[in-house]
Scaffold this motif. Structure first.
Motif, PDB file in Angstrom:
ATOM      1  N   UNK A  10     -27.759  37.395 -17.489  1.00 38.10           N
ATOM      2  CA  UNK A  10     -27.276  35.884 -16.759  1.00 38.10           C
ATOM      3  C   UNK A  10     -27.669  34.751 -17.129  1.00 38.10           C
ATOM      4  N   UNK A  11     -28.576  34.655 -17.974  1.00 39.93           N
ATOM      5  CA  UNK A  11     -29.071  33.213 -18.416  1.00 39.93           C
ATOM      6  C   UNK A  11     -28.033  32.930 -19.465  1.00 39.93           C
ATOM      7  N   UNK A  12     -27.608  34.100 -20.268  1.00 38.35           N
ATOM      8  CA  UNK A  12     -26.559  33.831 -21.460  1.00 38.35           C
ATOM      9  C   UNK A  12     -25.457  33.418 -20.710  1.00 38.35           C
ATOM     10  N   UNK A  13     -24.761  34.182 -19.843  1.00 39.75           N
ATOM     11  CA  UNK A  13     -23.727  33.807 -18.913  1.00 39.75           C
ATOM     12  C   UNK A  13     -23.668  32.261 -18.742  1.00 39.75           C
ATOM     13  N   UNK A  14     -24.776  31.978 -17.859  1.00 44.80           N
ATOM     14  CA  UNK A  14     -24.871  30.443 -17.519  1.00 44.80           C
ATOM     15  C   UNK A  14     -24.854  29.536 -18.471  1.00 44.80           C
ATOM     16  N   UNK A  15     -25.606  29.924 -19.842  1.00 48.46           N
ATOM     17  CA  UNK A  15     -25.536  29.058 -20.865  1.00 48.46           C
ATOM     18  C   UNK A  15     -24.161  28.820 -21.423  1.00 48.46           C
ATOM     19  N   UNK A  16     -23.445  30.163 -21.468  1.00 52.03           N
ATOM     20  CA  UNK A  16     -22.121  29.964 -22.239  1.00 52.03           C
ATOM     21  C   UNK A  16     -20.967  29.173 -21.455  1.00 52.03           C
ATOM     22  N   UNK A  17     -21.214  29.588 -20.058  1.00 49.53           N
ATOM     23  CA  UNK A  17     -20.301  28.842 -19.087  1.00 49.53           C
ATOM     24  C   UNK A  17     -20.291  27.430 -19.347  1.00 49.53           C
ATOM     25  N   UNK A  18     -21.569  26.718 -19.528  1.00 48.35           N
ATOM     26  CA  UNK A  18     -21.658  25.368 -19.619  1.00 48.35           C
ATOM     27  C   UNK A  18     -21.383  24.866 -21.157  1.00 48.35           C
ATOM     28  N   UNK A  19     -21.984  25.561 -22.148  1.00 45.89           N
ATOM     29  CA  UNK A  19     -21.589  25.084 -23.507  1.00 45.89           C
ATOM     30  C   UNK A  19     -20.008  25.418 -24.052  1.00 45.89           C
ATOM     31  N   UNK A  20     -19.570  26.454 -23.557  1.00 41.80           N
ATOM     32  CA  UNK A  20     -18.148  26.932 -24.131  1.00 41.80           C
ATOM     33  C   UNK A  20     -17.139  26.059 -23.382  1.00 41.80           C
ATOM     34  N   UNK A  21     -17.479  25.409 -22.236  1.00 39.97           N
ATOM     35  CA  UNK A  21     -16.435  24.328 -21.803  1.00 39.97           C
ATOM     36  C   UNK A  21     -16.196  23.363 -22.790  1.00 39.97           C
ATOM     37  N   UNK A  22     -17.317  22.953 -23.513  1.00 43.18           N
ATOM     38  CA  UNK A  22     -16.848  21.790 -24.486  1.00 43.18           C
ATOM     39  C   UNK A  22     -15.827  22.429 -25.454  1.00 43.18           C
ATOM     40  N   UNK A  23     -15.797  23.573 -26.005  1.00 45.60           N
ATOM     41  CA  UNK A  23     -14.760  23.885 -26.732  1.00 45.60           C
ATOM     42  C   UNK A  23     -13.517  23.812 -26.217  1.00 45.60           C
ATOM     43  N   UNK A  24     -13.219  24.223 -24.910  1.00 46.25           N
ATOM     44  CA  UNK A  24     -11.917  24.266 -24.372  1.00 46.25           C
ATOM     45  C   UNK A  24     -11.460  22.598 -24.129  1.00 46.25           C
ATOM     46  N   UNK A  25     -12.663  21.828 -24.088  1.00 44.83           N
ATOM     47  CA  UNK A  25     -12.206  20.367 -23.847  1.00 44.83           C
ATOM     48  C   UNK A  25     -11.665  19.633 -25.134  1.00 44.83           C
ATOM     49  N   UNK A  26     -12.252  20.094 -26.183  1.00 43.76           N
ATOM     50  CA  UNK A  26     -11.984  19.860 -27.505  1.00 43.76           C
ATOM     51  C   UNK A  26     -10.582  20.650 -28.126  1.00 43.76           C
ATOM     52  N   UNK A  27     -10.109  21.448 -27.341  1.00 44.94           N
ATOM     53  CA  UNK A  27      -8.778  21.985 -28.028  1.00 44.94           C
ATOM     54  C   UNK A  27      -8.781  23.468 -28.304  1.00 44.94           C
TER      55      UNK A  27
END
Length: 121
Positions: free
Chosen positions: A17-34
């Protein structure tokens, strides 16, 4: 044609769950960047190989699960621009803060690479 960044990570199974939470936050940046798509896949059927395998590639222990992830980009130019911007964001964006969003895995054992698709169906 698209461009793909691929990742393999050993994550302590107790940190799912900590990994899922971390990924949801950090991965959103990739979407913002294209990025057009980001997938984080929790190992479900990851067999041991005779010569090599995913577990050995990241030195996964018995209490770790292998995660296979990828980021799809519209093209390499978009990915390269995003990675350049990521270098700056890693210093300032709280989604990458060790205190606010600590990595729930050993980043030294993460393997990654960029790939140009040669077959796309």
């Amino acid at each position: 044609m698209s461009y793909i960044d691929g990742f393999v990570i050993a994550v302590p199974t107790a940190n799912k769950q900590a990994f899922i939470d971390h990924a949801n936050k950090a991965d959103s940046v990739f979407k913002e960047l294209g990025a057009t798509r980001v997938l984080e896949c929790w190992g479900d059927d990851v067999p041991n190989g005779k010569l090599t395998d995913f577990r050995r590639a990241v030195q996964a222990t018995e209490d770790e699960t292998v995660v296979f992830s990828w980021i799809e980009w519209p093209d390499k130019a978009t990915r390269d621009a995003a990675m350049k911007r990521m270098e700056e964001l890693m210093k300032t964006d709280e989604r990458f803060s060790a205190e606010k969003n600590p990595m729930p895995f050993d980043g030294k054992r993460l393997i990654f690479g960029g790939f140009a698709p040669v077959v796309e169906l």
